[in-house]
Write a protein that holds these residues in place. Structure first.
Motif, short mmCIF file in Angstrom:
data_model
loop_
_atom_site.label_atom_id
_atom_site.label_comp_id
_atom_site.label_asym_id
_atom_site.label_seq_id
_atom_site.Cartn_x
_atom_site.Cartn_y
_atom_site.Cartn_z
N GLN A 22 45.48 39.60 30.71
CA GLN A 22 46.75 40.02 29.99
C GLN A 22 46.52 38.96 28.77
N ILE A 23 45.63 38.06 28.90
CA ILE A 23 45.71 37.08 28.08
C ILE A 23 43.93 37.39 27.10
N LYS A 24 44.46 37.08 25.54
CA LYS A 24 43.65 38.01 24.79
C LYS A 24 42.37 36.72 24.65
N ASP A 25 41.32 37.75 24.38
CA ASP A 25 40.24 36.98 24.45
C ASP A 25 39.09 36.70 25.86
N VAL A 26 40.08 36.93 26.41
CA VAL A 26 40.11 36.73 28.43
C VAL A 26 38.62 37.30 29.31
N GLU A 27 37.27 37.84 29.08
CA GLU A 27 36.27 38.57 29.77
C GLU A 27 36.71 37.48 30.94
N VAL A 28 36.96 38.32 32.24
CA VAL A 28 36.53 38.40 33.63
C VAL A 28 35.23 38.89 34.72
N ILE A 29 35.12 38.30 35.08
CA ILE A 29 34.15 38.13 35.66
C ILE A 29 34.37 38.52 37.80
N GLY A 30 34.54 39.62 37.48
CA GLY A 30 34.72 39.67 39.32
C GLY A 30 34.48 39.40 40.33
N ILE A 31 33.88 39.18 41.22
CA ILE A 31 32.73 39.34 42.44
C ILE A 31 34.00 39.26 43.97
N ASP A 32 33.22 40.55 44.18
CA ASP A 32 33.74 40.87 45.99
C ASP A 32 32.61 41.18 46.37
N GLY A 33 32.31 40.77 47.91
CA GLY A 33 31.62 41.05 48.46
C GLY A 33 31.58 42.21 49.62
N LEU A 34 33.24 42.96 49.15
CA LEU A 34 34.23 43.66 49.74
C LEU A 34 33.23 44.17 51.43
N ILE A 35 33.45 42.95 52.44
CA ILE A 35 32.24 43.05 53.40
C ILE A 35 33.46 43.49 55.18
N ASP A 36 34.77 44.16 54.31
CA ASP A 36 35.39 44.65 55.70
C ASP A 36 35.86 46.07 55.56
N PRO A 37 34.31 46.72 56.00
CA PRO A 37 34.64 48.66 55.53
C PRO A 37 36.02 49.07 55.67
N GLY A 38 36.39 48.47 57.29
CA GLY A 38 38.33 48.86 57.43
C GLY A 38 39.18 48.31 56.38
N LEU A 39 38.63 47.87 54.77
CA LEU A 39 39.01 47.66 53.76
C LEU A 39 39.53 47.81 52.36
N MET A 40 38.03 49.26 52.84
CA MET A 40 37.60 48.91 51.71
C MET A 40 38.72 50.58 50.57
N PRO A 41 39.10 51.07 51.59
CA PRO A 41 40.00 51.88 50.27
C PRO A 41 41.07 50.79 49.62
N VAL A 42 41.87 49.81 50.49
CA VAL A 42 42.47 48.89 49.49
C VAL A 42 41.60 48.83 48.23
N LYS A 43 41.25 48.31 49.16
CA LYS A 43 40.41 47.36 47.92
C LYS A 43 39.46 48.16 46.52
N GLN A 44 39.66 49.44 46.89
CA GLN A 44 39.19 50.09 45.36
C GLN A 44 40.47 50.42 44.72
N ARG A 45 41.61 50.95 45.78
CA ARG A 45 42.74 50.82 45.06
C ARG A 45 42.91 49.48 43.94
N ASN A 46 42.11 48.70 44.75
CA ASN A 46 43.01 47.27 44.02
C ASN A 46 42.35 46.65 42.49
N LEU A 47 40.70 48.00 43.12
CA LEU A 47 40.25 47.27 41.49
C LEU A 47 40.48 48.73 40.75
N SER A 48 41.38 49.83 41.02
CA SER A 48 41.13 50.98 39.92
C SER A 48 41.53 50.72 38.84
N GLN A 49 42.72 50.34 38.75
CA GLN A 49 43.43 49.66 37.00
C GLN A 49 42.50 48.47 36.46
N LEU A 50 42.01 47.67 37.30
CA LEU A 50 40.68 46.55 36.83
C LEU A 50 39.39 47.57 36.15
N LEU A 51 39.23 48.07 36.41
CA LEU A 51 37.29 48.23 36.43
C LEU A 51 37.63 49.44 35.64
#
Length: 312
Positions: A22-51
């Motif tokens: 939301q801050i003008k001129d900010v670029e975000v490099i997001g890193i996540d290993g998605l290491i827990d398969p059980g949390l994959m649907p949750v994390k995909q949802r978390n990322l949906s708008q960001l992507l």
């Protein structure tokens, strides 16, 4: 400004990335290993708008194996949130994973950034480093963690301080106190309470339920975290990020019952090893240095978490 967020697909990390964008001129490099398969649907949802945001660049990589120097090229600020959470699961053979993800991964990241011209390196820690306390706890209290998880996060703090002392790392440490809100993980207390009450399943309470926590709504937490970007005089500081209301577990359940108009089925379990009886943040330093002012009441925060849970 180019900012790196590790743990970008997590509960707090995804909220932080959204706020940074939301801050003008900010670029975000997001890193996540998605290491827990059980949390994959949750994390995909978390990322949906960001992507969908062209200023967000996501990398699914394990910090221990990534080419971090390439990923961090031209980065000015690093928020290091990536960690394996959980007090109850950090005992026994599970501790090796905490060593790998909370200690070793942090050291590898520090090696990658030590020669960069960073403006700030913000390490996200936890109230678990304090252990058992009476009354409000300030940042100058001697740490005395009660769990292997708390030990792993405190070790991460000490590693950061070593790199600060030897390489001039522009370090800021934030200690979060029991964050809740929309997109909370399914193993966390408020999610379990809401889920159990809605579906008429027993709600497990570890101990007598009279233990208190300094609950911090995720939006307030993120605002305090964002404030570090522009704050002066914070390099080398450790700062508590706490909430507006300290409440017992039983009182939380009563409030959720009221909001859902449902009755909880309580199932009391043995007190968890490593859980302090009470937590209560002294946020005076955050108020002074970050102009931090948590505004969300527990009821308002729970209403938002329930609405998110129900897809409203």
């Amino acid at each position: 400004m180019k900012i790196c967020v590790t743990g970008a697909a997590g509960f707090i990390g995804s909220h932080l990335c959204e706020r940074l964008l939301q801050i003008k001129d900010v670029e975000v490099i997001g890193i996540d290993g998605l290491i827990d398969p059980g949390l994959m649907p949750v994390k995909q949802r978390n990322l949906s708008q960001l992507l969908s945001n062209p200023r967000f660049h996501f990398h699914q990589v394990d910090l221990r194996q990534a080419n971090l120097k390439k990923l961090l090229e031209d980065v000015q600020v690093v928020y290091h949130l990536a960690a394996l959470p959980g007090v109850r699961s950090s005992w026994g053979d599970h501790f090796q994973a905490y060593v790998d993800h909370n200690i070793l991964a942090t050291q590898i990241l520090l090696e990658a950034v030590r020669e960069l011209s960073l403006e700030k390196f913000i390490y996200i820690s936890t109230s678990s480093v304090y252990g058992e306390r009476v009354g409000q706890v300030a940042e100058d209290a001697i740490p005395a963690p009660l769990s292997p998880y708390g030990v792993s996060k405190l070790t991460g703090e000490y590693l950061c301080k070593v790199y600060q002392a030897n390489y001039g790392l522009p370090l800021v440490i934030l200690r979060y106190f029991t964050v809740y809100g929309p997109r909370q993980r399914s193993d966390m207390a408020f999610y379990r309470f809401i889920d159990g009450i809605l579906h008429h399943r027993p709600v497990q309470i570890y101990g007598d339920g009279l233990q208190t926590r300094d609950f911090t709504f995720v939006k307030d937490c993120v605002e305090g975290t964002i404030a570090v970007l522009q704050a002066d005089g914070v390099i080398g500081e450790t700062i508590n990020i706490g909430g507006k209301e300290r409440t017992s577990i039983i009182e939380v359940i009563v409030l959720i019952e009221k909001l859902l108009n449902e009755k909880a089925i309580l199932e009391f379990k043995e007190k968890s090893k490593g859980d302090p009886r009470n937590t209560w943040a002294d946020i005076a330093k955050a108020q002074t240095l970050l102009k931090y002012n948590p505004i969300s009441s527990l009821q308002t925060g729970l209403e938002r978490q329930i609405a998110d849970f129900c897809g409203l």
